[in-house]
Design a protein around this motif. Structure first.
Motif, PDB file in Angstrom:
ATOM      1  N   GLU A   1       0.819  -1.212   0.000  1.00 13.99           N
ATOM      2  CA  GLU A   1       0.000   0.000   0.000  1.00 13.99           C
ATOM      3  C   GLU A   1       0.850   1.258   0.000  1.00 13.99           C
ATOM      4  O   GLU A   1       0.423   2.309  -0.456  1.00 13.99           O
ATOM      5  N   SER A   2       2.083   1.141   0.503  1.00 13.31           N
ATOM      6  CA  SER A   2       2.937   2.319   0.603  1.00 13.31           C
ATOM      7  C   SER A   2       3.556   2.715  -0.727  1.00 13.31           C
ATOM      8  O   SER A   2       4.073   3.810  -0.859  1.00 13.31           O
ATOM      9  N   PHE A   3       3.534   1.822  -1.722  1.00 17.55           N
ATOM     10  CA  PHE A   3       4.136   2.196  -2.999  1.00 17.55           C
ATOM     11  C   PHE A   3       3.132   2.359  -4.127  1.00 17.55           C
ATOM     12  O   PHE A   3       3.495   2.747  -5.225  1.00 17.55           O
ATOM     13  N   LYS A   4       1.859   2.054  -3.879  1.00 15.66           N
ATOM     14  CA  LYS A   4       0.874   2.243  -4.936  1.00 15.66           C
ATOM     15  C   LYS A   4       0.772   3.729  -5.264  1.00 15.66           C
ATOM     16  O   LYS A   4       0.761   4.578  -4.381  1.00 15.66           O
ATOM     17  N   ASP A   5       0.687   4.057  -6.532  1.00 21.07           N
ATOM     18  CA  ASP A   5       0.637   5.441  -6.973  1.00 21.07           C
ATOM     19  C   ASP A   5      -0.536   6.170  -6.318  1.00 21.07           C
ATOM     20  O   ASP A   5      -1.668   5.660  -6.320  1.00 21.07           O
ATOM     21  N   PRO A   6      -0.301   7.365  -5.732  1.00 28.26           N
ATOM     22  CA  PRO A   6      -1.385   8.097  -5.061  1.00 28.26           C
ATOM     23  C   PRO A   6      -2.579   8.373  -5.968  1.00 28.26           C
ATOM     24  O   PRO A   6      -3.723   8.368  -5.509  1.00 28.26           O
ATOM     25  N   LYS A   7      -2.332   8.604  -7.267  1.00 31.12           N
ATOM     26  CA  LYS A   7      -3.445   8.854  -8.184  1.00 31.12           C
ATOM     27  C   LYS A   7      -4.330   7.617  -8.309  1.00 31.12           C
ATOM     28  O   LYS A   7      -5.561   7.729  -8.347  1.00 31.12           O
ATOM     29  N   SER A   8      -3.711   6.444  -8.361  1.00 35.23           N
ATOM     30  CA  SER A   8      -4.488   5.207  -8.440  1.00 35.23           C
ATOM     31  C   SER A   8      -5.271   4.980  -7.158  1.00 35.23           C
ATOM     32  O   SER A   8      -6.448   4.590  -7.189  1.00 35.23           O
ATOM     33  N   ARG A   9      -4.623   5.222  -6.017  1.00 34.07           N
ATOM     34  CA  ARG A   9      -5.296   5.040  -4.731  1.00 34.07           C
ATOM     35  C   ARG A   9      -6.478   5.990  -4.589  1.00 34.07           C
ATOM     36  O   ARG A   9      -7.552   5.604  -4.115  1.00 34.07           O
ATOM     37  N   LEU A  10      -6.289   7.245  -5.017  1.00 37.96           N
ATOM     38  CA  LEU A  10      -7.373   8.223  -4.907  1.00 37.96           C
ATOM     39  C   LEU A  10      -8.537   7.841  -5.809  1.00 37.96           C
ATOM     40  O   LEU A  10      -9.706   7.924  -5.400  1.00 37.96           O
ATOM     41  N   GLN A  11      -8.243   7.419  -7.024  1.00 36.01           N
ATOM     42  CA  GLN A  11      -9.310   7.039  -7.948  1.00 36.01           C
ATOM     43  C   GLN A  11     -10.088   5.836  -7.421  1.00 36.01           C
ATOM     44  O   GLN A  11     -11.326   5.811  -7.476  1.00 36.01           O
ATOM     45  N   GLU A  12      -9.366   4.839  -6.900  1.00 37.81           N
ATOM     46  CA  GLU A  12     -10.034   3.657  -6.353  1.00 37.81           C
ATOM     47  C   GLU A  12     -10.950   4.043  -5.189  1.00 37.81           C
ATOM     48  O   GLU A  12     -12.092   3.584  -5.096  1.00 37.81           O
ATOM     49  N   TYR A  13     -10.432   4.906  -4.314  1.00 44.81           N
ATOM     50  CA  TYR A  13     -11.220   5.301  -3.140  1.00 44.81           C
ATOM     51  C   TYR A  13     -12.421   6.147  -3.544  1.00 44.81           C
ATOM     52  O   TYR A  13     -13.546   5.910  -3.083  1.00 44.81           O
ATOM     53  N   SER A  14     -12.198   7.141  -4.397  1.00 48.42           N
ATOM     54  CA  SER A  14     -13.282   8.056  -4.751  1.00 48.42           C
ATOM     55  C   SER A  14     -14.426   7.326  -5.444  1.00 48.42           C
ATOM     56  O   SER A  14     -15.602   7.621  -5.210  1.00 48.42           O
ATOM     57  N   GLN A  15     -14.095   6.354  -6.278  1.00 51.24           N
ATOM     58  CA  GLN A  15     -15.142   5.591  -6.949  1.00 51.24           C
ATOM     59  C   GLN A  15     -15.870   4.665  -5.974  1.00 51.24           C
ATOM     60  O   GLN A  15     -17.077   4.449  -6.092  1.00 51.24           O
TER      61      GLN A  15
END
Length: 227
Positions: free
Chosen positions: A151-165
Motif C-alpha cells: 500500500e505504501s508504494f501504490k501510486d497516489p493517483k491510483s489510490r485516490l481514484q479507487e477510493y473516490s469511486q
C-alpha cells in the motif's frame, strides 16, 4: 584531478560502498551539463536507468510468488522512478560530489538533477565493475525502499481514484494552475477536485509529479476526515 576533487570522490565511494578502478567514470557521472556540456552525465544517466530497472526487476522476480505481474509492474515503477532515485541520492549526500551550476538560490539541486545523477552513478559502477557490483550497490542503497509494504508504494493517483469511486465521489479531476522557477528546475502546481469535496493542491518538478502530490494531499484530507 585536484586533491579536493579526489577527496570528494573518495567520500562518495565510501557512501556507495564501491571503490572505482576508473575514477573518471564517477567524476563524469557527477557532472551536470550546466557545469560542462561536453563532459556531462547525460549518456550515463540513460544507461543507469536500464541498470537500475533490470536489477530491481530481477529482485522482484526472485521474491516468493505472492505478487502477480501487475503488482510487480507497480512495484518496479515505484522503486525506479525519479522520486526514489532522488531520495537515495539525498540519503548518501550525492550532491556533495556534484559539479553543477544549476543550484537554486539556496544552493540546493533540484530532485530531477539528483535523480539523474544517481542513475548515472549506477551506470558508472556497471561500466567499472560489471553487473554484479552494480547489483550489490543497488540492493544495498535501495534496501529500505524494497522492504516497503504494497500500500505504501501504490501510486497516489491510483489510490485516490479507487477510493473516490468506491464511495461515490466520481473520478478525480486534475488541473494545472501554473508553473514557476528557472528553466533547469521548474515547479508545476496542480489542483485536484472531487464532487462534493474541498480541493487539494500539489507541486512537483513535473506535471505528473505535481498530480501525484495533489492526489496524496487529497488522500491525507480524506483519511483525516477533513472533507
Amino acid at each position: 584531478m585536484s586533491r579536493r576533487r579526489d577527496a570528494e570522490l573518495t567520500n562518495i565511494e565510501e557512501r556507495l560502498g564501491y571503490i572505482f578502478e576508473d575514477r573518471q567514470l564517477l567524476d563524469r557521472a557527477l557532472t551536470h551539463s550546466s557545469a560542462q556540456a561536453s563532459y556531462s552525465n547525460e549518456r550515463l544517466e540513460f544507461l543507469g536507468d536500464r541498470v537500475l530497472g533490470i536489477v530491481v526487476a530481477e529482485y522482484l522476480f526472485q521474491e516468493p510468488e505472492r505478487h502477480n505481474e501487475g503488482d510487480m509492474a507497480a512495484r518496479l515503477n515505484h522503486f525506479v522512478r525519479g522520486e526514489a532515485c532522488a531520495k537515495i541520492a539525498k540519503n548518501i549526500r550525492l550532491s556533495d560530489g556534484m559539479r553543477s551550476r544549476a543550484h537554486d538560490q539556496d544552493g540546493v539541486l533540484a530532485d530531477s538533477i539528483l535523480a539523474d545523477a544517481m542513475e548515472a552513478v549506477l551506470a558508472a559502477v556497471f561500466l567499472d565493475g560489471g553487473m554484479g557490483e552494480a547489483r550489490h550497490v543497488v540492493l544495498r542503497l535501495w534496501s529500505d525502499l524494497l522492504a516497503q509494504e504494497p500500500e505504501s508504494f501504490k501510486d497516489p493517483k491510483s489510490r485516490l481514484q479507487e477510493y473516490s469511486q468506491s464511495v461515490g465521489l466520481g473520478l478525480p479531476h486534475y488541473q494545472l494552475e501554473g508553473s514557476d522557477g528557472p528553466d533547469h528546475a521548474p515547479q508545476f502546481h496542480v489542483v485536484v477536485s472531487l464532487d462534493g469535496a474541498e480541493n487539494a493542491r500539489g507541486s512537483g518538478t513535473s506535471k505528473r509529479d505535481a498530480e501525484r502530490q495533489a492526489a496524496k494531499a487529497m488522500l491525507e484530507k480524506l483519511n483525516a476526515g477533513l472533507l
